[in-house]
Design an enzyme around this catalytic site. Structure first.
Site, PDB file in Angstrom:
ATOM      1  N   GLU A  45       0.849  -1.209   0.000  1.00  0.00           N
ATOM      2  CA  GLU A  45       0.000   0.000   0.000  1.00  0.00           C
ATOM      3  C   GLU A  45       0.879   1.253   0.000  1.00  0.00           C
ATOM      4  OE1 GLU A  45      -2.719  -0.399   3.309  1.00  0.00           O
ATOM      5  OE2 GLU A  45      -4.067  -1.684   2.164  1.00  0.00           O
ATOM      6  N   GLU A  70      -6.580  -7.931  -0.642  1.00  0.00           N
ATOM      7  CA  GLU A  70      -7.004  -7.970   0.762  1.00  0.00           C
ATOM      8  C   GLU A  70      -8.507  -7.741   0.801  1.00  0.00           C
ATOM      9  OE1 GLU A  70      -4.961  -5.274   3.383  1.00  0.00           O
ATOM     10  OE2 GLU A  70      -2.992  -6.131   2.994  1.00  0.00           O
TER      11      GLU A  70
END
Ligand SMILES: *[C@@H]1O[C@H](CO)[C@@H](O)[C@H](O)[C@H]1NC(C)=O
Ligand SMILES: *[C@@H]1O[C@H](CO)[C@@H](O)[C@H](O)[C@H]1NC(C)=O
Ligand SMILES: *[C@@H]1O[C@H](CO)[C@@H](O)[C@H](O)[C@H]1NC(C)=O
Ligand SMILES: *[C@@H]1O[C@H](CO)[C@@H](O)[C@H](O)[C@H]1NC(C)=O
Ligand SMILES: *[C@@H]1O[C@H](CO)[C@@H](O)[C@H](O)[C@H]1NC(C)=O
Ligand SMILES: *[C@@H]1O[C@H](CO)[C@@H](O)[C@H](O)[C@H]1NC(C)=O
Ligand SMILES: *[C@@H]1O[C@H](CO)[C@@H](O)[C@H](O)[C@H]1NC(C)=O
Ligand SMILES: *[C@@H]1O[C@H](CO)[C@@H](O)[C@H](O)[C@H]1NC(C)=O
Length: 647
Positions: free
Chosen positions: A189, A269
């Site tokens: 991320e 995710e």
């Protein structure tokens, strides 16, 4: 839940292992795993493929239970598992590496392979993961001006060394080399971080390629928002997104498509639950919503990784924290399909039923939830206060400095440092102590004067404390690191007293700092402890001038009852009447307890740390207030129960 005897599982295990072993008979050169850009999917050995995967962190589960958890994941119908690799777990000191026991990541990946599970590897170097400092080693902060997750040359040099240790171990485990690893994530991320440093991503890509070769698929993951992918992606790294049940699948994948016009749609995710913080309610994700959303994702043809499939435990001091500073509790249950203790849940079977609509799931018995045992109450007795135990806790002696030093400056990365000085003025009328600049206590400090507890200073909540004492009295400030920030722009999270302490605006000087080795104390046997009596300030240790008691170690033991089959079994420990602290059993650091804050009330105790051959020793460090501090031994107990309470 089902109870199936282990003997019925063994043939299945053997079969799965045989299937796994069969992989190695393939001609290695036939094993390929590729992106099929034309048809928006993967090709595995030339055949169309999409994965259904689940996250499991080997570093949050005792090695003893790795196979049990992986087999349960296999039986849910997963094709793959996904794990991070936390750098700080494997390189505790610069150049000192640990891949043994619970840190044997290669063994973990091999186990997955033997069970026929593929592996999606996320080696960071930054991983977030609600893990201390997002997996970065605290010793990186020895260069105070370092810019983490950027092209800072000192940061890159440390990363380069680490990757040169880790990635060569992974190379033989890649799919095309006969192993289970199909894809490898670069960073994590990264678009959510301020730096937006493409040179850093390019450096990582170059090092990953150098160590792993050109055949492995490298990818990135970012929150499904245009601006996040802008800084998180790089040409030649396959861009994927992450989102939970509240995400709009169509919109999220349109955003992936803006960066990756062709190739498989991937949610790296997909949140089965969510993380917790001390002092906030336990997070839950509704099972019906989860399975409806999972169904839609799979119907979309996407590859998906369920984060988490099993959360596990933040043992010892490994939990991270978010900003404004809020540390995560010891349990990382995550409301995942398998509970913290690996138990099958309603969510597990609901997820399995959805997967079954899209592919075959393995037939046969699912390993049952492990039995739990309530060993009952165990009486503890006071051992020593922290100051009384300094001879064991700090055998190399203290560090001295005019102004306070941080944890990294005294090379103590976790746990506690005791800061000591003398009061320069009379405080018979209470005077305020506070840090200047404010909020310099990282993260929580237990303050006493001449062995009389005064109260607590806390990074966010309690900035000023009035203390009482005579000029020349000893001021002790025990500072607890409650976990480094793991996400966002504040991951450079120095611990200890990071600014000066003042007594009514007078800067306090001439500090003596004791870095505390709590593990050594917990490992040592009671007999040795008694011999090592230091006896500082102990006359005052039971004085109560407030609701607080001095930070104190308590000890006790319990034996596993005989005549009951299959003991020891897993259990949960709770702390009736205790406030906040740390607990060890047989020297194994189980983590932090904080029942006065919640939501977590019990800590998971895996059976592999218990023994039937000797009494099991419990060590508790109570920081604030214990139920036995006034001498009533009856109240001074911890209790082992068979049911967890985490919400
Ligand atoms: C989801 O996103 C798509 C594309 O932006 C949009 O057309 C649709 O209305 C959204 N659905 C919901 C329920 O918001
Ligand atoms: C603290 O310092 C201020 C200014 O120096 C003084 O006026 C005040 O009386 C002091 N407070 C105490 C409690 O000593
Ligand atoms: C503490 O105060 C001294 C003297 O004012 C100053 O030189 C030093 O930088 C301060 N330290 C911190 C960490 O603020
Ligand atoms: C700190 O220590 C130095 C050197 O030992 C001494 O000269 C000074 O007076 C001390 N300061 C205080 C406030 O005690
Ligand atoms: C607990 O401590 C006692 C006393 O030192 C020791 O004899 C015993 O072996 C310890 N138990 C375990 C499981 O280590
Ligand atoms: C002790 O705690 C009680 C309840 O939180 C509070 O009312 C009381 O003022 C506290 N006493 C002291 C001396 O801090
Ligand atoms: C174990 O606990 C009992 C009290 O329950 C105590 O008498 C005994 O000394 C303890 N043994 C050790 C090794 O600490
Ligand atoms: C100790 O504390 C408990 C509850 O806090 C109280 O009931 C008990 O009377 C106290 N005992 C002594 C000796 O002070």
């Amino acid at each position: 839940m089902f109870r199936v005897p282990l003997c019925m599982l063994l043939p299945l295990l053997a079969l799965l292992q045989l299937l796994g072993a069969a992989h190695s008979f393939y001609n290695v050169s036939q094993r390929t795993f590729e992106l099929d850009y034309k048809r928006d999917r993967f090709l595995k050995d030339g055949q169309p493929f999409r994965y259904i995967s689940g996250s499991i962190h080997y570093f949050r589960i005792p090695r003893f239970y790795w196979e049990d958890r992986l087999l349960k994941m296999k039986m849910a119908g997963l094709d793959a598992i996904q794990t991070y690799v936390p750098w700080n777990f494997h390189e505790p000191q610069p150049g000192q590496y640990d891949f043994s026991g619970d840190r044997d990541v290669e063994h973990f990946i091999q186990l997955a392979h033997q069970l026929g599970l593929l592996v999606i590897l996320r080696p960071g170097p930054y991983i977030c993961a609600e893990w201390d400092m997002g997996g970065l080693p605290a010793w990186l902060l020895e260069k105070e001006s370092i810019v983490l997750r950027s092209s800072d040359p000192d940061y890159l040099a440390a990363v380069d060394k680490w990757l040169a240790v880790l990635l060569p171990k992974m190379k033989r485990l890649l799919y095309q080399n006969g192993g289970p690893i199909i894809t490898v994530q670069v960073e994590n991320e990264y678009g959510s971080y301020f730096a937006c440093d493409y040179n850093y991503l390019r450096f990582l890509e170059h090092r990953f390629r150098y160590h792993l070769g050109n055949d492995i698929i490298l990818f990135t993951t970012d929150g499904a928002a245009e601006k996040l992918l802008k800084c998180g992606t790089l040409q030649d790294l396959y861009a994927t997104v992450d989102f939970g049940t509240t995400g709009n699948i169509t919109r999220a994948f349109l955003i992936q498509r803006n960066f990756e016009p062709k190739g498989p749609l991937i949610n790296s995710e997909f949140y089965t639950g969510w993380l917790d913080h001390w002092g906030q309610p336990h997070s839950k994700v509704n099972t019906k919503k989860l399975v409806a959303s999972l169904y839609n994702l799979l119907a979309y043809g996407a590859s998906v990784n369920l984060y988490m499939f099993i959360g596990g435990t933040n043992f010892a001091y490994w939990n991270g924290a978010n900003m404004p500073y809020a540390p995560q509790p010891t349990s990382y249950d995550y409301d995942a399909p398998l509970s913290e203790a690996g138990d099958l849940t309603e969510k597990y079977f609901a997820v399995r039923d959805v997967i079954r609509k899209f592919k075959e799931v393995p037939e046969g018995p699912i390993p049952p939830s492990t039995p739990k045992f309530a060993y009952g109450k165990v009486a503890l007795r006071k051992f020593k206060t922290v100051t009384e135990a300094l001879g064991i806790l700090c055998p190399n002696g203290p560090v001295k400095s005019l102004y306070p030093l941080t944890f990294t400056q005294v090379k103590q990365y976790f746990g506690y440092v005791l800061y000591r000085t003398t009061l320069p003025q009379d405080c018979s009328n209470p005077k305020p102590i506070f840090s200047s600049p404010i909020n310099g206590v990282r993260d929580r400090a237990y303050v006493s004067v001449d062995g009389v507890p005064q109260g607590i200073l806390d990074r966010n909540r309690m900035n000023v404390l009035n203390i009482r004492g005579k000029a020349g009295a000893t001021l002790d400030i025990l500072v607890e690191n409650m976990g480094r920030v793991n996400y966002g722009n504040s991951i450079k999270d120095f611990k200890g007293l990071i600014s000066n302490m003042t007594l009514n605006f007078t800067v306090l000087t001439n500090w003596t700092m004791f870095p505390l080795d709590t593990e050594a104390l917990a490992r040592s046997h009671l007999g040795n402890w008694e011999a090592a009596d230091e006896g500082h300030l102990d006359g005052h240790s039971t004085l109560r001038s407030s609701n607080f008691t001095l930070p104190t170690f308590y000890v006790g033991n319990f034996s596993i009852p005989s005549g009951i089959p299959d003991l020891p079994q897993d259990t949960f420990i709770q702390f009736p009447g205790w406030a906040k602290g740390q607990v060890w059993i047989n020297g194994f650091n189980l983590g932090r307890y904080w029942p006065t804050k919640g939501p977590q009330m019990t800590l998971f105790v895996p059976r592999n740390i218990l023994t039937t051959s000797a009494p099991n020793n419990i060590t508790v460090l109570e920081l604030e207030s214990s139920p036995c501090s006034n001498g009533t031994l009856e109240l001074c107990t911890v209790e082992f129960v068979d049911t967890p309470v985490i919400g």
